[in-house]
Design a protein around this motif. Structure first.
Motif: not given
Length: 314
Positions: A16-19, A175-182, A270-271, A275-278
Motif C-alpha cells: 500500500l505504497d506508491g502512486a 485496485p489497491l487504491w480502490q480498496w483503500l478508498e473503501v 479485497h487484496p 470483496f470489501d464495500a461501503i
C-alpha cells in the motif's frame, strides 16, 4: 484494522505504497471573482472561507436533499477552484450546476482533459503535506490534498496540469487504491447511486462533508432536519463479503427478507480474497446482523469497524 484475510503488516505496508493514475475521476473548473461565493450557495460545505492551504469534501444535492454528486474541492488561486468527482457524474452535474450561475461572475467547465489526477499512498505522500485531513500543499502547479487515511496507509490526492511531471513514487496497483478508498469509509458518489442518499446516510457530517453553520444551498432544510430532528436511522458501514458485490445493489436482512434495508455504495476487491464495500444501511438492520447482498440468499456481509468516530458518538 487488519482483519484475518489481510496480509502480514510488513507485506501490507509495502503493498500500500506508491502512486496510481485515477482516470475514473474528472475535474470541474470554476473560475471568476464569484467562484467561491457561487459554490458556497450550491454545495454542503463552506467555500466562502476556503483558503489556499485547505480543501473541502462536499456534496451537491437536489431540492429534496438527495446527493447528486460529491467532490473534493480546492483553490488553485482565489478565483480558480477545482472540483474532483467521478467522471460518470461530471456531465450531468456540470449541466445542472451551470443552470444556477445566472448573474454570478463564475465560469464552469469540464477541465478533465487539462488536469491529471493521481492517488498517493504510504511513502508516496509528500512529507511536506500537513497532517490535517483536507489540508492542501502546493508545489508550483501541483496540488496535493490530504485524504482521510485508510487503516494501515495515509492517502492523498495529487492534481496537476497535463504536462507536469507525474509523481515519482513507485507504482501502486489501481485496485489497491480502490480498496483503500473503501477502507477509509468515505464514499464518493457514482452513477448507480445518484439521488439515493441524504449526506448523513454516507456519514458526510462526520467526515467533513457538511457544514451546518453555512447559509442556504439546495436541499439544506432536509439535510439540517435529518441531523437535528431525531436519531439518524441510516448510516454508512464498511463490510466484507466472499462473493462479488456491485454498486447500487440492494442489501437485505435475513430477519426481513421482503424489503431491502440498505444499498451497496462503493466496492473494491479485497487484496487476498472476496470483496470489501461501503454500504448504507438502516442502523437497526446493522445491529441485528444477518446481512446479505442482492437477496437473502446472496453473499453474507460482515461488518468491519469504521476508521473514524461518528459525530453523534463523539
Amino acid at each position: 484494522m487488519i482483519h484475518s484475510l489481510d496480509p502480514a503488516p510488513s507485506a501490507q505496508a509495502a503493498m500500500l505504497d506508491g502512486a496510481t493514475p485515477l482516470t475514473q475521476l474528472g475535474v470541474i473548473r470554476v473560475e471568476g471573482e464569484d467562484a467561491a461565493a457561487f459554490l458556497h450557495g450550491q454545495l454542503t460545505q463552506d467555500f466562502s472561507l476556503l483558503g489556499l492551504s485547505e480543501a473541502r469534501l462536499a456534496a451537491f444535492c437536489s431540492a429534496k436533499g438527495r446527493m447528486l454528486a460529491s467532490f473534493v474541492g480546492f483553490k488553485r488561486a482565489h478565483d480558480d477552484i477545482l472540483l474532483v468527482c467521478n467522471r460518470d457524474l461530471l456531465a450531468p452535474t456540470l449541466k445542472r450546476l451551470s443552470m444556477f450561475v445566472l448573474r454570478a461572475k463564475a465560469r464552469l467547465s469540464d477541465a478533465s482533459e487539462n488536469f491529471q489526477v493521481f492517488g498517493l499512498a504510504g511513502g508516496g505522500v509528500p512529507a511536506a503535506l500537513p497532517t490535517a485531513v483536507w489540508s492542501q500543499w502546493r508545489d508550483g502547479q501541483v496540488s496535493v490534498v490530504r485524504l482521510p487515511a485508510a487503516p494501515g496507509a495515509v492517502r492523498a490526492l495529487w492534481v496537476a496540469p497535463v504536462g507536469a511531471a507525474a509523481p515519482t513514487a513507485t507504482a501502486l496497483a489501481e485496485p489497491l487504491w480502490q480498496w483503500l478508498e473503501v477502507q477509509s469509509g468515505v464514499a464518493m458518489l457514482s452513477q448507480p447511486v445518484v439521488e439515493s442518499f441524504v449526506p448523513q446516510m454516507l456519514n458526510y457530517e462526520s467526515v467533513g462533508g457538511v457544514n451546518f453553520k453555512k447559509g442556504c444551498y439546495p436541499g439544506q432544510e432536509v439535510v439540517a432536519r435529518s441531523q437535528f430532528r431525531g436519531t439518524l436511522k441510516r448510516r454508512a458501514y464498511v463490510v466484507h463479503a466472499e462473493g462479488a458485490l456491485v454498486a447500487g445493489q440492494d442489501v437485505f436482512s435475513e430477519g426481513d427478507p421482503d424489503q431491502p434495508c440498505g444499498t451497496v455504495v462503493e466496492v473494491a476487491p479485497h487484496p487476498v480474497q472476496g470483496f470489501d464495500a461501503i454500504v448504507s444501511l438502516q442502523t437497526s438492520a446493522a445491529a441485528a446482523g444477518g446481512l446479505r447482498a442482492g437477496s437473502v440468499s446472496g453473499p453474507h456481509l460482515t461488518l468491519l469497524p469504521l476508521p473514524y468516530s461518528l459525530l453523534e458518538d463523539i
